[in-house]
Design an enzyme around this catalytic site. Sequence first.
Site, mmCIF file in Angstrom:
data_model
loop_
_atom_site.group_PDB
_atom_site.id
_atom_site.type_symbol
_atom_site.label_atom_id
_atom_site.label_comp_id
_atom_site.label_asym_id
_atom_site.label_seq_id
_atom_site.Cartn_x
_atom_site.Cartn_y
_atom_site.Cartn_z
ATOM 1 N N ALA A 1 0.824 -1.209 0.000
ATOM 2 C CA ALA A 1 0.000 0.000 0.000
ATOM 3 C C ALA A 1 0.863 1.265 0.000
ATOM 4 C CB ALA A 1 -0.933 -0.019 1.203
ATOM 5 N N ASP B 1 6.244 -4.063 6.170
ATOM 6 C CA ASP B 1 5.193 -4.286 7.157
ATOM 7 C C ASP B 1 5.702 -5.066 8.367
ATOM 8 O OD1 ASP B 1 5.592 -6.758 6.067
ATOM 9 O OD2 ASP B 1 3.520 -7.089 5.443
ATOM 10 N N VAL C 1 14.801 -8.509 0.657
ATOM 11 C CA VAL C 1 16.069 -7.900 1.029
ATOM 12 C C VAL C 1 16.436 -8.464 2.392
ATOM 13 C CG1 VAL C 1 17.294 -5.746 1.435
ATOM 14 C CG2 VAL C 1 15.512 -5.854 -0.300
ATOM 15 N N CYS D 1 0.747 -21.565 30.425
ATOM 16 C CA CYS D 1 -0.269 -22.183 31.292
ATOM 17 C C CYS D 1 -1.620 -21.490 31.141
ATOM 18 C CB CYS D 1 0.186 -22.168 32.754
ATOM 19 S SG CYS D 1 0.168 -20.535 33.516
ATOM 20 N N ASN E 1 -5.798 -6.753 -1.445
ATOM 21 C CA ASN E 1 -4.891 -5.617 -1.662
ATOM 22 C C ASN E 1 -5.566 -4.470 -2.408
ATOM 23 O OD1 ASN E 1 -2.243 -7.953 -2.452
ATOM 24 N ND2 ASN E 1 -2.749 -7.078 -0.472
ATOM 25 N N LYS F 1 3.690 -8.080 -7.347
ATOM 26 C CA LYS F 1 3.431 -6.687 -6.987
ATOM 27 C C LYS F 1 4.436 -5.739 -7.636
ATOM 28 C CE LYS F 1 1.095 -7.229 -2.514
ATOM 29 N NZ LYS F 1 1.129 -6.882 -1.069
ATOM 30 N N ARG G 1 -6.420 -0.702 -1.104
ATOM 31 C CA ARG G 1 -5.414 0.220 -0.596
ATOM 32 C C ARG G 1 -4.269 0.405 -1.592
ATOM 33 N NH1 ARG G 1 -5.460 -3.791 1.904
ATOM 34 N NH2 ARG G 1 -3.235 -4.080 2.261
#
Length: 1008
Positions: free
Chosen positions: A428, A528, A504, A584, A464, A480, A467
């Site tokens: 985005a 992100d 990367v 637990c 996607n 993309k 946005r």
Amino acid sequence: VSSILKNFSVIFLQRYVLGDSAMHRMAQSYVFLSGLGGLGVEIAKNIVLAGVKAVTLHDTKQCETWDLGTNFFIREEDVLSQRKRVEAVHPRVAELNPYVQVGKSSCVLDENTDLSFLRTYQCVILTEASLSLQKKINNFCHSQSPPIKFISCDVFGVCARVFCDFGDAFEVSDPTGEEPKQVFIQNITQDNPGVVMCMDNRTHGLQTGQSVLFREVYGMTELNGTCRQVTVLTPYSFTIGDTSGMQAYAHGGFFVQVKIPQTCCFVSEQPSLSTPCFVCFSPKVPLQIHATLLALDSFQQQHHRLPNTGGSQFDSVARLQVGRCPCARQVSIDQDLVRTLSRTAGGCLAPLCAAVGGIASQEVLKALTGKFTPLQQWVSEAVLVLLCLAAEEFFPKGDRYDALRACIGDTMCHKLHRLRVFMVGCGAIGCEMLKNFALLGVGLADHSGEVGHITDPDLIEKSNLNRQFLFRPHHIQKPKSTTAAAATQDINPQLQIDAHLNKVCPATESIYNDRFYSRLHVVVTALDNVEARRYVDSRIVSNQKPLLDSGTMGTKGHTEVIVPNLTESYNSHRDPPEEEIPFCTLKSFPAVTEHTIQWARDKFESAFSHKPSIYNMFWQTHSSAESVLEVRGRKSLEGSFQVIKLLSRRPTHWEHCVTLARIKFDKYFKRKALQLLHSFPLDTRLKDGSLFWQSPKRPPSPIEFDLKDPLHYSFVVSAARLFAEIYNISYSEKVSRYIGALSLKMKKKIVPVLTDEMAKKPDQTKLSVSSEEEREAIAQLERAICTQAITPDWLRMTPILFEKDDDSNGHMDFVASASALRARMYSIEAADRLKTKRIAGKIIPAIATATASVAGLVAVELIKVVGGYGFESFKNCFFNLAIPVVVLTEPANVKRTRIRDNISFSIWDRWTIQGHEDFTLSDFMNAVREKYGIEPTMVVHGVKMLYVPVMPGHSKRLKLTMQKLVKPSTERYVDLTVSFAPELEGDEDLPGPPVRYCFSGDKPEDRA
């Protein structure tokens, strides 16, 4: 309703920001937007992606070359064919969201226009309108019943303003949008006022005047179900009024904040001009900007135009106009601001349009939904102070960059054109950044520039599309990076973009090596996750390159500018680690919905992903079932017990999968509860006499399977489907008859219950096995071999990766039903499917408005970096458009660490020693001492200690060559960590900067 639901499947990340109620209101709203310049098209994009019912785009102007640098939906052919802007923009806006009705109008809209047509709209937005027209339309909207929400916004060069009027009494249903926290209670005093203490010193996050609702309080039961207004004492306590007449508090209970609707009062634009109410975004006094922009309005009204680009005629009259401003007595004239506006008002800075467009678009959504606190009522902002440039710098040249040139000058434009950028991530924010690069002309082929490489390994998904506005439905499942590159070059064909599909990370350092970074001018991250950011940051520090980072979460966003030798880096600060749920708690003592959801997600991973993976790995090292029995005498079966159990119980038909799912139901929701209550009966007390089962611990209630209960049925069906998938068995719809015919006889087996909150989840492959279990496993395996049922297919399973976005695969069905059943078992209010999906899928809420604003702010900082602005000019930003608040701060100044009185270093420093083939470790240490005047004491390469004096045998290493101690990489250098002798004997060794040892005697940058 059908189209709304279909649209929701595309914009589900936005649902987590706004909620379904607000989304439904928005999807029934009509919006009128006038003005399709750079700011108008940003707003159009954002609100169409958001999913309103209908938008009418209004504009009367014709496409010009100028528009190519401000409007990303206008193309060169539109200019050549002399199309109207609305005609060019309309189809491209409409294809952003097929569920939004996008209309167009090019009718005249002026002070003589009959405004009655606006009554069909719930919100009216004006851009590029004169102040007098703004006031007329605003008065009309304000006078309607109910009022039509009105927003006006403008960008003049490097200055901008936004005004909102939502009527005399605008109701806000949820001022912040934050999910109310459930906080457990430690104590409530019987007093006037009564004081509430939070358990385990957990912060309550409340503010005085807010209200909370009490539940499950023992003793002081009068509070249960009541709503009390709070007065905050400390972050862990607050008062709730008189509790002296109530019963004494015993134990337990929790409270949640109650969201009480608020009413906001707005005045129309005319009276607010003289007494404006500002939301302040920067240290610059907004009243000065407001007054100067009003002077600009007066200039426009008088001359019927904006000041000439680069000229100063407005400069000469601005002082007089500011003096006549209605708020003149409250403001002094800012000479630099007047000069800046005089030269740039005729231009348009595209990144500022993006940032302001995001803010204005969010106000549109607030106006339509009543969700979040609206802006009251003005924002006035200036983002750049011009460097001293000649007037000729701003003159137009008749190309697509005239609007930009009018704001930053021709020299800066050429610097942007020659820029070589590396952008990591094409989601985005990446799409928005590429759009800004295209409008700014960053990296032009004919200037030897390059958006010099963009990379993203991901494919485009349906979710996607609302946005990541460069993508369309026909792009789904395409990469993309390559798709975004092609769409960006459609906006500006002059751009040079090299798209990659790589991550990367350390594994790709052969591609993104020092030689690669040496060609770059700046790195931009649109990532992100924190781990990837930290890695990229380490690479830019090592290679002395600026980094621009940003991120969003819902309506919140941040930007950070990192400049070599001026600022700290991203790794210089670390957020506190996320608090993990104790094992637990997940296993036996859930207290809130989040615990039940995480438990269900863990069960999915264990049963359908982890165990099948272990199974496959085991049979890759064991050729057959017989081979396992052969090694039994020589080896323990600890590592193979789980595998043998899976093999011996392997289903062969669909009805076996149903049986297995039905067994799991009783195991999870009946036997677990019985086991806990056997170990800890309801009247169990601790050593101090307090009850074991008190808040936050909840006693479980066993659940008897009921075929008619939809939740029970959903769990068994979804679990059976998943079992069938991992065992490669065909799925059938025949479920009810198998479940109904089952008569399950469960063995009672009491297992010790873990109560230690510090205990970790055990490794399934290393669980200890009792001799009885081992004998049983061996017997099962022998029986299976005897029946000759074990075929090669039996030695393979199909692990399942959790996929939250495909509702047809049964993954979310399992997690949602398992979580809801566990919540029912522990009397916890179950989450709906949307919340379950968000938590189980670790979904980060997202909305296009915040994404656009973040990318715009980053692009403004890019201009400053390229222009060589001083440290005080750079700004980091945090914003929350929901409140709304925008905080601009200077980056943290780089810190220097002292080694000696005359020797210090920062994160950006790196010492270099140039060696040769026969260069020894002793030569290296002598070279460091001679070159930098300090004695090395220890040398480390990564995790390998090359020389530590106290280590046995290390003194002999001094005679070894560096090439023997450290093998050269493809870079022909290594970065070493070196410690230095302290000033006083007995003190600890001193840290230093990385020392780069070059094997061949030449610096990497020399070879690049």
